[in-house]
Motif scaffolding. Structure first.
Motif, PDB file in Angstrom:
ATOM      1  N   ALA A   1       0.832  -1.207   0.000  1.00 41.23           N
ATOM      2  CA  ALA A   1       0.000   0.000   0.000  1.00 41.23           C
ATOM      3  C   ALA A   1       0.861   1.249   0.000  1.00 41.23           C
ATOM      4  CB  ALA A   1      -0.914   0.010   1.225  1.00 41.23           C
ATOM      5  N   ILE A   2       0.229   2.328  -0.433  1.00 41.14           N
ATOM      6  CA  ILE A   2       0.790   3.675  -0.325  1.00 41.14           C
ATOM      7  C   ILE A   2      -0.201   4.458   0.532  1.00 41.14           C
ATOM      8  CG2 ILE A   2       1.481   5.772  -1.549  1.00 41.14           C
ATOM      9  CD1 ILE A   2       1.685   3.949  -4.105  1.00 41.14           C
ATOM     10  N   MET A   3       0.308   5.045   1.616  1.00 44.07           N
ATOM     11  CA  MET A   3      -0.542   5.867   2.470  1.00 44.07           C
ATOM     12  C   MET A   3      -0.177   7.329   2.213  1.00 44.07           C
ATOM     13  SD  MET A   3      -1.159   5.706   6.589  1.00 44.07           S
ATOM     14  CE  MET A   3      -1.734   4.009   6.540  1.00 44.07           C
ATOM     15  N   VAL A   4      -1.096   8.047   1.599  1.00 41.27           N
ATOM     16  CA  VAL A   4      -0.863   9.466   1.352  1.00 41.27           C
ATOM     17  C   VAL A   4      -1.467  10.261   2.500  1.00 41.27           C
ATOM     18  CG1 VAL A   4      -0.756   9.246  -1.163  1.00 41.27           C
ATOM     19  CG2 VAL A   4      -2.948   9.712  -0.082  1.00 41.27           C
ATOM     20  N   VAL A   5      -0.833  11.368   2.841  1.00 41.10           N
ATOM     21  CA  VAL A   5      -1.331  12.251   3.890  1.00 41.10           C
ATOM     22  C   VAL A   5      -1.557  13.612   3.247  1.00 41.10           C
ATOM     23  CG1 VAL A   5      -0.865  13.289   6.132  1.00 41.10           C
ATOM     24  CG2 VAL A   5       0.002  10.983   5.622  1.00 41.10           C
ATOM     25  N   HIS A   6      -2.798  14.042   3.236  1.00 33.48           N
ATOM     26  CA  HIS A   6      -3.142  15.344   2.665  1.00 33.48           C
ATOM     27  C   HIS A   6      -2.875  16.402   3.742  1.00 33.48           C
ATOM     28  CE1 HIS A   6      -5.021  12.971  -0.429  1.00 33.48           C
ATOM     29  NE2 HIS A   6      -6.014  12.580   0.344  1.00 33.48           N
TER      30      HIS A   6
ATOM     31  N   CYS B   1      -2.708  15.282  -1.766  1.00 30.89           N
ATOM     32  CA  CYS B   1      -1.545  14.559  -2.286  1.00 30.89           C
ATOM     33  C   CYS B   1      -2.055  13.505  -3.252  1.00 30.89           C
ATOM     34  CB  CYS B   1      -0.766  13.911  -1.133  1.00 30.89           C
ATOM     35  SG  CYS B   1       0.676  12.990  -1.691  1.00 30.89           S
ATOM     36  N   TRP B   2      -2.139  13.860  -4.511  1.00 30.90           N
ATOM     37  CA  TRP B   2      -2.722  12.957  -5.493  1.00 30.90           C
ATOM     38  C   TRP B   2      -2.325  13.420  -6.888  1.00 30.90           C
ATOM     39  CZ3 TRP B   2      -5.330   8.729  -3.930  1.00 30.90           C
ATOM     40  CH2 TRP B   2      -5.879   7.929  -4.927  1.00 30.90           C
ATOM     41  N   ASN B   3      -2.082  12.488  -7.783  1.00 30.41           N
ATOM     42  CA  ASN B   3      -1.950  12.774  -9.211  1.00 30.41           C
ATOM     43  C   ASN B   3      -2.058  11.477  -9.993  1.00 30.41           C
ATOM     44  OD1 ASN B   3       0.628  11.575  -9.240  1.00 30.41           O
ATOM     45  ND2 ASN B   3       1.691  13.526  -9.102  1.00 30.41           N
ATOM     46  N   GLU B   4      -2.081  11.595 -11.296  1.00 27.95           N
ATOM     47  CA  GLU B   4      -2.227  10.424 -12.147  1.00 27.95           C
ATOM     48  C   GLU B   4      -1.045   9.467 -12.006  1.00 27.95           C
ATOM     49  OE1 GLU B   4      -2.783  13.568 -13.203  1.00 27.95           O
ATOM     50  OE2 GLU B   4      -4.954  13.485 -13.492  1.00 27.95           O
ATOM     51  N   GLN B   5       0.155   9.995 -11.737  1.00 22.79           N
ATOM     52  CA  GLN B   5       1.332   9.143 -11.549  1.00 22.79           C
ATOM     53  C   GLN B   5       1.128   8.209 -10.352  1.00 22.79           C
ATOM     54  OE1 GLN B   5       4.972  11.228 -10.586  1.00 22.79           O
ATOM     55  NE2 GLN B   5       6.231   9.395 -10.818  1.00 22.79           N
ATOM     56  N   LEU B   6       0.558   8.716  -9.272  1.00 28.67           N
ATOM     57  CA  LEU B   6       0.281   7.888  -8.097  1.00 28.67           C
ATOM     58  C   LEU B   6      -0.651   6.744  -8.456  1.00 28.67           C
ATOM     59  CD1 LEU B   6       0.380   7.445  -4.980  1.00 28.67           C
ATOM     60  CD2 LEU B   6      -1.643   8.927  -4.862  1.00 28.67           C
ATOM     61  N   GLU B   7      -1.693   7.047  -9.195  1.00 25.14           N
ATOM     62  CA  GLU B   7      -2.634   6.005  -9.609  1.00 25.14           C
ATOM     63  C   GLU B   7      -1.976   4.977 -10.521  1.00 25.14           C
ATOM     64  OE1 GLU B   7      -6.823   6.722 -10.201  1.00 25.14           O
ATOM     65  OE2 GLU B   7      -6.338   8.863 -10.245  1.00 25.14           O
ATOM     66  N   ARG B   8      -1.171   5.438 -11.444  1.00 21.77           N
ATOM     67  CA  ARG B   8      -0.476   4.502 -12.349  1.00 21.77           C
ATOM     68  C   ARG B   8       0.445   3.561 -11.575  1.00 21.77           C
ATOM     69  NH1 ARG B   8       0.281   9.336 -15.894  1.00 21.77           N
ATOM     70  NH2 ARG B   8      -1.369   9.176 -17.437  1.00 21.77           N
ATOM     71  N   ILE B   9       1.152   4.096 -10.588  1.00 21.61           N
ATOM     72  CA  ILE B   9       2.045   3.275  -9.761  1.00 21.61           C
ATOM     73  C   ILE B   9       1.215   2.231  -9.009  1.00 21.61           C
ATOM     74  CG2 ILE B   9       3.573   3.291  -7.744  1.00 21.61           C
ATOM     75  CD1 ILE B   9       4.514   6.100  -8.726  1.00 21.61           C
ATOM     76  N   ALA B  10       0.127   2.656  -8.404  1.00 19.29           N
ATOM     77  CA  ALA B  10      -0.722   1.728  -7.652  1.00 19.29           C
ATOM     78  C   ALA B  10      -1.269   0.631  -8.557  1.00 19.29           C
ATOM     79  CB  ALA B  10      -1.860   2.484  -6.978  1.00 19.29           C
ATOM     80  N   GLU B  11      -1.684   0.995  -9.738  1.00 20.61           N
ATOM     81  CA  GLU B  11      -2.197  -0.001 -10.685  1.00 20.61           C
ATOM     82  C   GLU B  11      -1.089  -0.958 -11.129  1.00 20.61           C
ATOM     83  OE1 GLU B  11      -5.407  -0.422 -11.577  1.00 20.61           O
ATOM     84  OE2 GLU B  11      -5.926   1.235 -10.230  1.00 20.61           O
ATOM     85  N   LYS B  12       0.060  -0.416 -11.454  1.00 14.91           N
ATOM     86  CA  LYS B  12       1.184  -1.225 -11.942  1.00 14.91           C
ATOM     87  C   LYS B  12       1.611  -2.283 -10.931  1.00 14.91           C
ATOM     88  CE  LYS B  12       5.975  -0.691 -13.571  1.00 14.91           C
ATOM     89  NZ  LYS B  12       7.028   0.300 -13.890  1.00 14.91           N
ATOM     90  N   TYR B  13       1.630  -1.919  -9.650  1.00 16.76           N
ATOM     91  CA  TYR B  13       2.117  -2.824  -8.609  1.00 16.76           C
ATOM     92  C   TYR B  13       0.986  -3.427  -7.766  1.00 16.76           C
ATOM     93  CZ  TYR B  13       6.665  -0.928  -9.830  1.00 16.76           C
ATOM     94  OH  TYR B  13       7.807  -0.552 -10.522  1.00 16.76           O
ATOM     95  N   ASN B  14      -0.261  -3.191  -8.171  1.00 20.83           N
ATOM     96  CA  ASN B  14      -1.430  -3.717  -7.462  1.00 20.83           C
ATOM     97  C   ASN B  14      -1.415  -3.309  -5.981  1.00 20.83           C
ATOM     98  OD1 ASN B  14      -3.889  -5.067  -7.300  1.00 20.83           O
ATOM     99  ND2 ASN B  14      -2.897  -6.986  -6.692  1.00 20.83           N
ATOM    100  N   LEU B  15      -1.254  -2.017  -5.732  1.00 25.53           N
ATOM    101  CA  LEU B  15      -1.165  -1.489  -4.374  1.00 25.53           C
ATOM    102  C   LEU B  15      -2.456  -0.779  -3.982  1.00 25.53           C
ATOM    103  CD1 LEU B  15       2.385   0.136  -4.610  1.00 25.53           C
ATOM    104  CD2 LEU B  15       1.784  -2.160  -3.770  1.00 25.53           C
ATOM    105  N   LYS B  16      -2.809  -0.879  -2.714  1.00 22.02           N
ATOM    106  CA  LYS B  16      -3.910  -0.095  -2.164  1.00 22.02           C
ATOM    107  C   LYS B  16      -3.404   1.332  -1.935  1.00 22.02           C
ATOM    108  CE  LYS B  16      -7.013  -3.294  -1.680  1.00 22.02           C
ATOM    109  NZ  LYS B  16      -8.208  -3.239  -2.528  1.00 22.02           N
ATOM    110  N   ILE B  17      -4.295   2.296  -2.082  1.00 26.72           N
ATOM    111  CA  ILE B  17      -3.990   3.673  -1.710  1.00 26.72           C
ATOM    112  C   ILE B  17      -4.907   4.040  -0.550  1.00 26.72           C
ATOM    113  CG2 ILE B  17      -3.867   6.090  -2.390  1.00 26.72           C
ATOM    114  CD1 ILE B  17      -3.474   5.196  -5.269  1.00 26.72           C
ATOM    115  N   ILE B  18      -4.266   4.391   0.561  1.00 27.35           N
ATOM    116  CA  ILE B  18      -4.990   4.774   1.766  1.00 27.35           C
ATOM    117  C   ILE B  18      -4.747   6.262   1.995  1.00 27.35           C
ATOM    118  CG2 ILE B  18      -5.201   4.391   4.247  1.00 27.35           C
ATOM    119  CD1 ILE B  18      -3.884   1.558   3.607  1.00 27.35           C
ATOM    120  N   GLU B  19      -5.824   7.001   2.200  1.00 27.19           N
ATOM    121  CA  GLU B  19      -5.724   8.441   2.441  1.00 27.19           C
ATOM    122  C   GLU B  19      -5.801   8.736   3.938  1.00 27.19           C
ATOM    123  OE1 GLU B  19      -8.192  11.008  -0.334  1.00 27.19           O
ATOM    124  OE2 GLU B  19      -9.137   9.024  -0.556  1.00 27.19           O
TER     125      GLU B  19
END
Length: 186
Positions: A95-100, A106-124
């Motif tokens: 997972a990637i835990m972003v802190v706003h 803290c968000w962009n398309e690159q973050l989503e692409r990384i999560a998709e590529k590595y099958n990671l959860k994104i927790i805000e």
């Protein structure tokens, strides 16, 4: 009143579910515990997290016997430097835990692409940004599984989000309080 607050919060954030909890730390702990109970994470797995965050963000990870992997902030926003995230991913990363921070998403398309590529959860960790809106006009964002509209509230971008309603937060309770939001029925 709690059920009404949960319903109103879910509607305001734009998600299917909002669950009230004792505080922001519990919200983060319970999100991770949920993923462990679902078999999506296990002891020793890694969660990427910004190096400059409140201790609760790290405690939620370590309390679940997961390993926090600290990534330096972007000097302009003090949010996680998304351009550094991929360099810290290992086979144990889940997972990637972003802190706003300070109301800045803290968000962009690159973050989503990384999560998709590595099958990671994104927790805000949305303790400091309730009501903040992420605006994207890119075509890619419109076909994203996470960003479903050109303007979307923090707390609805990731797989799950944690809120703190500590009295000093943007939305403060009379005492400590928190919530989890998600579109994930499981």
């Amino acid at each position: 009143r709690v059920k009404k607050f949960e319903s109103d919060l879910a509607q305001f954030i734009g998600v299917k579910h909002a669950i009230a909890v004792g505080n922001g730390l519990d919200a983060l702990r319970l999100i991770l515990r949920g993923y462990i109970e679902m078999g999506l994470m296990k002891e020793g797995d890694e969660v990427i997290v910004p190096a400059n965050t409140y201790i609760a963000t790290i405690l939620a990870i370590s309390d679940n016997r997961l390993k926090p992997v600290l990534v330096e902030p972007d000097i302009n926003t003090y949010n996680l430097d998304i351009s550094l995230v991929e360099n810290h991913i290992t086979p144990r990363t889940r997972a990637i835990m972003v802190v706003h921070l300070y109301g800045q998403i803290c968000w962009n398309e690159q973050l989503e692409r990384i999560a998709e590529k590595y099958n990671l959860k994104i927790i805000e960790d949305n303790a400091q940004a309730i009501g903040a809106i992420y605006s994207s006009t890119t075509t890619w964002a419109r076909v994203s599984r996470r960003v479903t509209s050109p303007s979307q509230r923090s707390g609805s971008l990731g797989d799950a989000a944690a809120f703190s309603f500590y009295p000093g937060k943007n939305l403060g309770a009379l005492g400590d309080s928190g919530a989890v939001t998600t579109n994930d029925d499981a």
